[in-house]
Design a protein around this motif. Structure first.
Motif, PDB file in Angstrom:
ATOM      1  N   GLY A  77       0.989  -1.571  -0.229  1.00  0.00           N
ATOM      2  CA  GLY A  77       0.047  -0.110  -0.079  1.00  0.00           C
ATOM      3  C   GLY A  77       1.380   1.689   0.155  1.00  0.00           C
ATOM      4  N   PRO A  78       0.497   2.273   0.703  1.00  0.00           N
ATOM      5  CA  PRO A  78       0.814   3.908   0.613  1.00  0.00           C
ATOM      6  C   PRO A  78       2.519   3.246   1.557  1.00  0.00           C
ATOM      7  CG  PRO A  78      -0.807   3.966   0.588  1.00  0.00           C
ATOM      8  CD  PRO A  78      -0.804   2.840   1.108  1.00  0.00           C
ATOM      9  N   THR A  79       3.553   3.313   0.766  1.00  0.00           N
ATOM     10  CA  THR A  79       5.039   3.737   1.447  1.00  0.00           C
ATOM     11  C   THR A  79       5.405   4.877   1.213  1.00  0.00           C
ATOM     12  OG1 THR A  79       5.753   3.006  -0.438  1.00  0.00           O
ATOM     13  CG2 THR A  79       4.840   1.243   1.290  1.00  0.00           C
ATOM     14  N   THR A  80       6.271   4.896   2.627  1.00  0.00           N
ATOM     15  CA  THR A  80       7.359   6.496   2.395  1.00  0.00           C
ATOM     16  C   THR A  80       8.610   5.937   1.632  1.00  0.00           C
ATOM     17  OG1 THR A  80       8.667   5.137   4.069  1.00  0.00           O
ATOM     18  CG2 THR A  80       7.119   7.051   5.396  1.00  0.00           C
ATOM     19  N   ALA A  81       8.629   4.484   0.678  1.00  0.00           N
ATOM     20  CA  ALA A  81      10.120   4.510  -0.114  1.00  0.00           C
ATOM     21  C   ALA A  81       9.828   2.865  -0.252  1.00  0.00           C
ATOM     22  CB  ALA A  81      11.410   5.092   0.792  1.00  0.00           C
ATOM     23  N   VAL A  82      10.197   2.706  -1.170  1.00  0.00           N
ATOM     24  CA  VAL A  82      10.529   0.854  -2.181  1.00  0.00           C
ATOM     25  C   VAL A  82      11.415   1.160  -2.661  1.00  0.00           C
ATOM     26  CG1 VAL A  82       9.471  -0.445  -3.041  1.00  0.00           C
ATOM     27  CG2 VAL A  82       7.827   0.829  -2.101  1.00  0.00           C
ATOM     28  N   THR A  83      12.353   0.247  -2.396  1.00  0.00           N
ATOM     29  CA  THR A  83      13.362  -0.569  -2.501  1.00  0.00           C
ATOM     30  C   THR A  83      13.256  -2.098  -3.416  1.00  0.00           C
ATOM     31  OG1 THR A  83      14.513   0.758  -1.255  1.00  0.00           O
ATOM     32  CG2 THR A  83      16.001  -1.542  -2.482  1.00  0.00           C
ATOM     33  N   ALA A  84      13.319  -2.235  -4.907  1.00  0.00           N
ATOM     34  CA  ALA A  84      13.450  -3.652  -5.245  1.00  0.00           C
ATOM     35  C   ALA A  84      14.050  -4.278  -6.095  1.00  0.00           C
ATOM     36  CB  ALA A  84      12.193  -3.092  -6.420  1.00  0.00           C
ATOM     37  N   ASN A  85      14.117  -5.021  -5.537  1.00  0.00           N
ATOM     38  CA  ASN A  85      15.856  -6.248  -6.338  1.00  0.00           C
ATOM     39  C   ASN A  85      15.030  -6.757  -6.945  1.00  0.00           C
ATOM     40  OD1 ASN A  85      18.366  -7.180  -6.111  1.00  0.00           O
ATOM     41  ND2 ASN A  85      18.982  -5.538  -4.772  1.00  0.00           N
ATOM     42  N   ASN A  86      16.180  -7.104  -8.059  1.00  0.00           N
ATOM     43  CA  ASN A  86      15.293  -8.173  -8.537  1.00  0.00           C
ATOM     44  C   ASN A  86      16.385  -8.696  -9.595  1.00  0.00           C
ATOM     45  OD1 ASN A  86      13.934 -10.394  -9.998  1.00  0.00           O
ATOM     46  ND2 ASN A  86      13.577  -9.557 -11.487  1.00  0.00           N
ATOM     47  N   ARG A  87      17.456 -10.287  -9.364  1.00  0.00           N
ATOM     48  CA  ARG A  87      18.164 -10.871 -10.343  1.00  0.00           C
ATOM     49  C   ARG A  87      18.506 -12.025 -10.333  1.00  0.00           C
ATOM     50  NH1 ARG A  87      22.820  -7.651  -8.742  1.00  0.00           N
ATOM     51  NH2 ARG A  87      22.058  -5.630  -6.951  1.00  0.00           N
ATOM     52  N   ALA A  88      19.241 -12.375 -11.708  1.00  0.00           N
ATOM     53  CA  ALA A  88      18.636 -13.794 -12.265  1.00  0.00           C
ATOM     54  C   ALA A  88      20.303 -14.294 -12.642  1.00  0.00           C
ATOM     55  CB  ALA A  88      17.848 -14.045 -13.148  1.00  0.00           C
ATOM     56  N   THR A  89      20.932 -15.452 -11.944  1.00  0.00           N
ATOM     57  CA  THR A  89      22.405 -15.589 -11.806  1.00  0.00           C
ATOM     58  C   THR A  89      22.144 -17.016 -12.727  1.00  0.00           C
ATOM     59  OG1 THR A  89      22.580 -13.902 -10.517  1.00  0.00           O
ATOM     60  CG2 THR A  89      24.929 -15.321 -11.148  1.00  0.00           C
ATOM     61  N   ALA A  90      22.949 -17.270 -13.544  1.00  0.00           N
ATOM     62  CA  ALA A  90      23.197 -18.673 -14.267  1.00  0.00           C
ATOM     63  C   ALA A  90      24.763 -19.050 -14.425  1.00  0.00           C
ATOM     64  CB  ALA A  90      22.319 -19.357 -15.522  1.00  0.00           C
ATOM     65  N   ILE A  91      25.709 -20.173 -13.748  1.00  0.00           N
ATOM     66  CA  ILE A  91      26.436 -20.520 -14.220  1.00  0.00           C
ATOM     67  C   ILE A  91      26.874 -21.798 -14.631  1.00  0.00           C
ATOM     68  CG2 ILE A  91      29.168 -20.131 -12.935  1.00  0.00           C
ATOM     69  CD1 ILE A  91      27.703 -18.810 -10.490  1.00  0.00           C
ATOM     70  N   SER A  92      27.592 -22.000 -15.576  1.00  0.00           N
ATOM     71  CA  SER A  92      28.284 -23.178 -16.186  1.00  0.00           C
ATOM     72  C   SER A  92      29.819 -23.335 -16.157  1.00  0.00           C
ATOM     73  CB  SER A  92      28.064 -23.748 -17.543  1.00  0.00           C
ATOM     74  OG  SER A  92      26.298 -23.327 -17.594  1.00  0.00           O
ATOM     75  N   ALA A  93      30.164 -24.637 -15.461  1.00  0.00           N
ATOM     76  CA  ALA A  93      31.066 -24.708 -14.697  1.00  0.00           C
ATOM     77  C   ALA A  93      31.785 -26.117 -14.661  1.00  0.00           C
ATOM     78  CB  ALA A  93      31.900 -23.910 -13.650  1.00  0.00           C
ATOM     79  N   GLY A  94      33.377 -25.789 -15.934  1.00  0.00           N
ATOM     80  CA  GLY A  94      34.294 -26.971 -15.628  1.00  0.00           C
ATOM     81  C   GLY A  94      33.871 -27.969 -16.839  1.00  0.00           C
ATOM     82  N   CYS A  95      32.354 -28.384 -17.442  1.00  0.00           N
ATOM     83  CA  CYS A  95      32.299 -29.714 -18.427  1.00  0.00           C
ATOM     84  C   CYS A  95      32.722 -29.303 -19.442  1.00  0.00           C
ATOM     85  CB  CYS A  95      30.489 -29.045 -18.823  1.00  0.00           C
ATOM     86  SG  CYS A  95      29.657 -29.436 -17.060  1.00  0.00           S
ATOM     87  N   SER A  96      32.809 -30.579 -19.880  1.00  0.00           N
ATOM     88  CA  SER A  96      34.076 -30.896 -21.494  1.00  0.00           C
ATOM     89  C   SER A  96      32.936 -30.492 -22.665  1.00  0.00           C
ATOM     90  CB  SER A  96      34.020 -32.444 -21.000  1.00  0.00           C
ATOM     91  OG  SER A  96      33.061 -33.347 -21.512  1.00  0.00           O
ATOM     92  N   THR A  97      33.185 -30.629 -23.604  1.00  0.00           N
ATOM     93  CA  THR A  97      33.060 -29.891 -24.278  1.00  0.00           C
ATOM     94  C   THR A  97      32.404 -31.097 -25.134  1.00  0.00           C
ATOM     95  OG1 THR A  97      34.990 -29.141 -25.245  1.00  0.00           O
ATOM     96  CG2 THR A  97      33.541 -29.566 -27.169  1.00  0.00           C
ATOM     97  N   ASP A  98      32.667 -32.155 -25.269  1.00  0.00           N
ATOM     98  CA  ASP A  98      31.895 -33.981 -25.080  1.00  0.00           C
ATOM     99  C   ASP A  98      30.324 -33.980 -24.621  1.00  0.00           C
ATOM    100  OD1 ASP A  98      33.524 -34.367 -27.662  1.00  0.00           O
ATOM    101  OD2 ASP A  98      34.662 -35.825 -26.487  1.00  0.00           O
ATOM    102  N   ASN A  99      30.599 -32.941 -23.595  1.00  0.00           N
ATOM    103  CA  ASN A  99      29.327 -32.865 -22.230  1.00  0.00           C
ATOM    104  C   ASN A  99      29.136 -31.711 -21.532  1.00  0.00           C
ATOM    105  OD1 ASN A  99      29.287 -36.162 -21.988  1.00  0.00           O
ATOM    106  ND2 ASN A  99      31.020 -36.264 -21.750  1.00  0.00           N
ATOM    107  N   PRO A 100      28.432 -31.043 -22.338  1.00  0.00           N
ATOM    108  CA  PRO A 100      28.659 -29.385 -21.911  1.00  0.00           C
ATOM    109  C   PRO A 100      27.154 -29.519 -20.449  1.00  0.00           C
ATOM    110  CG  PRO A 100      27.591 -30.008 -23.920  1.00  0.00           C
ATOM    111  CD  PRO A 100      27.892 -31.439 -24.069  1.00  0.00           C
ATOM    112  N   CYS A 101      27.375 -28.500 -19.866  1.00  0.00           N
ATOM    113  CA  CYS A 101      26.048 -28.342 -18.469  1.00  0.00           C
ATOM    114  C   CYS A 101      25.575 -27.642 -19.551  1.00  0.00           C
ATOM    115  CB  CYS A 101      26.822 -27.303 -17.921  1.00  0.00           C
ATOM    116  SG  CYS A 101      28.099 -28.472 -16.501  1.00  0.00           S
ATOM    117  N   ARG A 102      24.234 -27.149 -18.979  1.00  0.00           N
ATOM    118  CA  ARG A 102      22.911 -26.162 -19.191  1.00  0.00           C
ATOM    119  C   ARG A 102      22.558 -26.309 -17.717  1.00  0.00           C
ATOM    120  NH1 ARG A 102      19.419 -26.335 -23.541  1.00  0.00           N
ATOM    121  NH2 ARG A 102      16.503 -25.780 -22.000  1.00  0.00           N
ATOM    122  N   SER A 103      22.537 -24.961 -18.220  1.00  0.00           N
ATOM    123  CA  SER A 103      22.290 -23.544 -17.133  1.00  0.00           C
ATOM    124  C   SER A 103      21.463 -22.457 -17.148  1.00  0.00           C
ATOM    125  CB  SER A 103      23.210 -23.023 -16.057  1.00  0.00           C
ATOM    126  OG  SER A 103      23.491 -22.479 -14.972  1.00  0.00           O
TER     127      SER A 103
END
Length: 230
Positions: A77-103
């Protein structure tokens, strides 16, 4: 003689959060509703509100297919102030070319706020996708943020909540999809635009003026969509 102090009036902030995480065949879905009361003072707007949502997905050789999403509605409802923070982070690490990751990490955040300070909201919407020693991996992060500002408190209609719940379920189906990343991105974008259409309709039906003489509360309800994809 002891006198009991009068209780301070409270106002309630409600956030509805729907999240899903999938880890190598194991699906976890959580739905929670929280309410927090904040003290107020007579004649002033009640509280400062903070909305924080994060989707984080990390794929590696032991967990090669990772998906996480958040879908949250923060209704203020009515507020003195609003802070909205939205984040999405995707990481793929250390997989091989023949067996790639999906994130994949998808985060959808809806925030409604009202009153003379509604348009002073501090909004941050970010996404990050990282292939760490994983050149053939598929990695997608997408953050969608919707800010609705109205003179008076907006209550989403039953129809809108039903439609948003259906979109949330459609987002969930992306976790089992084997479509290429570009097609997943297309579907995620399309669902975000459907959300915008629903919220635009709700804002158009909201009162355009408040019941006070404060000139700062007389403005047209608006819906702002922020989109960040990597």
């Amino acid at each position: 003689m002891h006198h009991r102090k009068p209780r301070t009036p409270t106002t309630t902030k409600t956030a509805i959060r729907l999240g899903a995480a999938v880890t190598a065949g194991l699906a976890i879905t959580t739905i929670t509703t929280t309410a927090r009361a904040t003290p107020t003072r007579t004649g002033t707007f009640p509280h400062a509100a903070i909305a924080v949502d994060t989707a984080y997905s990390h794929a590696d050789r032991t967990h090669m297919n990772q998906f996480q999403k958040t879908f949250a509605i923060h209704a203020y409802g009515p507020t003195t102030a609003v802070t909205a923070n939205n984040r999405a982070t995707a990481i793929s690490a250390g997989c091989s070319t023949d067996n790639p990751c999906r994130s994949i990490a998808l985060s959808y955040q809806i925030v409604t706020t009202a009153g003379p300070n509604a348009r002073l909201i501090n909004a941050t919407n970010l996404s990050q996708a990282v292939n760490n020693h994983c050149p053939t991996c598929q990695t997608l992060s997408a953050a969608y943020q919707f800010i609705i500002t109205t003179p008076r408190q907006l209550t989403l209609s039953r129809q809108a909540r039903t439609e948003l719940a259906d979109i949330n379920r459609q987002i969930d189906t992306l976790k089992t999809s084997r479509l290429p990343i570009d097609q997943i991105t297309h579907h995620a974008d399309n669902l975000a635009h459907q959300i915008k259409t629903i919220l635009d309709r709700e804002a158009a039906q909201a009162p355009r003026t408040s019941n006070t003489t404060n000139p700062h509360t007389h403005f047209t309800p608006t819906v702002t969509m922020h989109r960040h994809i990597h």
